[in-house]
Design a protein around this motif. Structure first.
Motif, PDB file in Angstrom:
ATOM      1  N   PRO A  98      41.470  47.506  44.579  1.00 28.12           N
ATOM      2  CA  PRO A  98      41.455  46.377  44.223  1.00 28.12           C
ATOM      3  C   PRO A  98      42.083  45.994  42.903  1.00 28.12           C
ATOM      4  N   GLY A  99      42.930  46.959  42.245  1.00 25.30           N
ATOM      5  CA  GLY A  99      43.341  46.856  40.997  1.00 25.30           C
ATOM      6  C   GLY A  99      42.216  47.464  39.934  1.00 25.30           C
ATOM      7  N   PHE A 100      42.678  47.201  38.487  1.00 29.64           N
ATOM      8  CA  PHE A 100      41.578  47.877  37.991  1.00 29.64           C
ATOM      9  C   PHE A 100      40.676  46.947  37.460  1.00 29.64           C
ATOM     10  N   TYR A 151      39.458  55.573  34.922  1.00 33.87           N
ATOM     11  CA  TYR A 151      40.709  55.495  34.239  1.00 33.87           C
ATOM     12  C   TYR A 151      40.727  55.355  32.471  1.00 33.87           C
ATOM     13  N   VAL A 152      41.721  55.910  31.925  1.00 36.59           N
ATOM     14  CA  VAL A 152      41.537  56.030  30.361  1.00 36.59           C
ATOM     15  C   VAL A 152      42.973  55.580  30.033  1.00 36.59           C
ATOM     16  N   VAL A 153      42.903  54.574  29.227  1.00 28.51           N
ATOM     17  CA  VAL A 153      44.195  53.984  28.734  1.00 28.51           C
ATOM     18  C   VAL A 153      44.612  54.864  27.727  1.00 28.51           C
ATOM     19  N   GLU A 154      46.042  55.283  27.641  1.00 30.94           N
ATOM     20  CA  GLU A 154      46.804  56.279  26.546  1.00 30.94           C
ATOM     21  C   GLU A 154      47.870  55.588  26.014  1.00 30.94           C
ATOM     22  N   GLY A 155      48.272  56.350  25.108  1.00 30.51           N
ATOM     23  CA  GLY A 155      49.853  55.908  24.474  1.00 30.51           C
ATOM     24  C   GLY A 155      49.488  54.719  23.525  1.00 30.51           C
ATOM     25  N   ALA A 156      50.690  53.787  23.466  1.00 26.69           N
ATOM     26  CA  ALA A 156      50.533  52.649  22.627  1.00 26.69           C
ATOM     27  C   ALA A 156      49.539  51.796  22.745  1.00 26.69           C
ATOM     28  N   ALA A 213      45.461  51.779  21.532  1.00 28.16           N
ATOM     29  CA  ALA A 213      44.964  51.042  20.330  1.00 28.16           C
ATOM     30  C   ALA A 213      44.153  49.739  20.737  1.00 28.16           C
ATOM     31  N   LEU A 214      44.427  49.152  21.807  1.00 29.70           N
ATOM     32  CA  LEU A 214      43.777  47.889  22.310  1.00 29.70           C
ATOM     33  C   LEU A 214      42.547  47.998  23.262  1.00 29.70           C
ATOM     34  N   PRO A 215      41.925  47.286  23.094  1.00 29.46           N
ATOM     35  CA  PRO A 215      40.333  47.268  23.955  1.00 29.46           C
ATOM     36  C   PRO A 215      40.840  47.817  25.347  1.00 29.46           C
ATOM     37  N   ALA A 216      40.057  48.543  26.085  1.00 28.96           N
ATOM     38  CA  ALA A 216      40.500  48.891  27.308  1.00 28.96           C
ATOM     39  C   ALA A 216      40.274  47.591  28.316  1.00 28.96           C
ATOM     40  N   GLY A 217      39.445  46.856  28.204  1.00 27.16           N
ATOM     41  CA  GLY A 217      39.334  45.467  29.008  1.00 27.16           C
ATOM     42  C   GLY A 217      40.622  44.713  28.852  1.00 27.16           C
ATOM     43  N   VAL A 218      41.131  44.494  27.892  1.00 30.01           N
ATOM     44  CA  VAL A 218      42.153  43.729  27.471  1.00 30.01           C
ATOM     45  C   VAL A 218      43.660  44.375  28.120  1.00 30.01           C
ATOM     46  N   THR A 219      43.954  45.700  28.096  1.00 30.33           N
ATOM     47  CA  THR A 219      44.752  46.351  28.819  1.00 30.33           C
ATOM     48  C   THR A 219      44.758  46.379  30.394  1.00 30.33           C
ATOM     49  N   PHE A 220      43.384  46.420  30.870  1.00 23.06           N
ATOM     50  CA  PHE A 220      43.417  46.418  32.229  1.00 23.06           C
ATOM     51  C   PHE A 220      43.650  45.085  32.697  1.00 23.06           C
ATOM     52  N   VAL A 221      43.188  43.972  31.925  1.00 20.93           N
ATOM     53  CA  VAL A 221      43.653  42.523  32.484  1.00 20.93           C
ATOM     54  C   VAL A 221      45.034  42.489  32.578  1.00 20.93           C
TER      55      VAL A 221
END
Length: 371
Positions: free
Chosen positions: A267-269, A277-282, A285-293
């Motif tokens: 269904p996506g993230f 899932y873990v947000v890595e790289g550049a 630095a952002l909140p995970a929720g923002v990156t997933f959106v």
């Protein structure tokens, strides 16, 4: 206490695990029926294990066993763990499987494979695009993907090995010369489904979320799904791999229909699956929720546009595919010795349109009409 939907487990009996593969390996190493798992929040939970069926390959001889049922015994021996299941079938190439709800199936017990066309196995006599239950490889008893890979890891490319397998219910033997992969390792030329005879089970008693498989498919690697890998002829590199990735992306929301062993659609993230899932790289630095959106926005915008592009290629007016069809038809009729080329062009495009409509009707209503 206890575990619940969406929990991310980080250790088994004190041994750290980073993904499903490591989690399952840790469970397999433990023969105890009760294990202690650690959740991501640090809490430890004692769990009584049983074998939960998490998926069954569509053409497996064990297809009568339903996903979600508990495998209770094999050959009359109670089984609670994957180690117990392996032991129960180790000396029996044909076994009787019984679930807690009373379903009983007797079938070959081995690794459920699909023979890849033009691969080593197909070139040496195994029927291409056919399912088989491999029970021994190079004289070693095999019951799963891990067993076959362990044997192949110890053999050089070019070596001939004996493969014993059940094909269409009959036991056959083949002499197969192993191929060589790009990394220098040997391969048999088959796609192997999870579990014993295509019956995937969880020794933890719960359905594991296939985050690794989904991550691979979203990244364009079709090896994340055995069924899609078979459908597309195995994982490739370069342009072929890129096209395979695009094709696989079309089926993201319907993955469990194509590959029942995954047991989930993608269904996506979103929701509880973001726990895996873990947000890595550049972007770390952002909140995970923002990156997933943003990831979901890019994913589904690309998916919708990809489907629209394929839909637009349908050879029917006023779509671009219809204009292309007319252009091709005009180019063909311009070389024909006919007077009314326009009428011929219209006849060709109309015939193809009606054929497509008839095919669509037959696809939906054909099975009912044939029955």
């Amino acid at each position: 206490g206890g575990t619940s939907r969406g929990d991310r487990l980080t250790a088994v009996d004190g041994e750290a695990v980073a993904n499903n593969t490591e989690f399952e390996a840790a469970l397999r190493d433990s023969a105890d029926r009760r294990v202690t798992v650690t959740r991501a929040d640090g809490d430890q939970v004692d769990v009584d294990r049983h074998l939960l069926t998490t998926g069954v390959a569509a053409d497996s001889p064990l297809a009568a066993i339903e996903t979600g049922s508990v495998l209770a015994s094999v050959n009359g021996t109670d089984v609670y763990t994957e180690a117990g299941l392996d032991e129960a079938v180790q000396n029996r190439t044909v076994a009787t499987f019984e679930t807690a709800n009373g379903t009983t199936v007797t079938a070959p017990a081995g690794a459920f494979v699909t023979v890849v066309p033009d691969g080593p196995a197909a070139n040496d006599g195994m029927p291409a695009e056919t399912d088989a239950i491999v029970t021994s490889l190079a004289g070693e008893r095999v019951t799963s993907r891990a067993d076959i890979q362990a044997v192949l890891d110890g053999l050089p490319p070019g070596e001939s090995v004996e493969v014993a397998a059940y094909v269409d219910g009959d036991r056959e033997t083949y002499e197969v010369e192993l191929g060589e992969q790009s990394d220098g390792s040997s391969y048999l030329g088959v796609v192997i489904a999870p579990g014993v005879s295509g019956l995937a089970v969880s020794g933890f008693g719960a359905q594991l979320y296939p985050a690794d498989s989904f991550h691979a498919l979203v990244s364009g690697d079709v090896s994340g799904s055995a069924a899609i890998s078979v459908m597309l002829g195995g994982g490739e590199g370069g342009v072929a791999g890129f096209l395979q990735g695009i094709f696989a992306a079309l089926f993201l929301p319907l993955l469990s229909l194509l590959d029942p062993t995954l047991a989930f659609n993608f269904p996506g993230f979103a929701g509880v699956n973001t726990n895996f899932y873990v947000v890595e790289g550049a972007l770390g630095a952002l909140p995970a929720g923002v990156t997933f959106v943003f990831a979901n926005l890019l994913l589904w915008t690309g998916w919708i546009n990809l489907n629209l592009a394929f839909f637009n290629c349908i050879p029917a007016f006023p779509l671009d595919g219809g204009h292309l069809l007319r252009t091709v038809a005009e180019a063909v009729t311009s070389r024909l010795p006919v007077g009314d080329r326009r009428s011929v062009t219209q006849a060709i495009t109309t015939s193809i349109g009606l054929l497509m409509l008839a095919s669509l009707v037959l696809m939906f209503f054909g099975p009912q009409l044939l029955n």
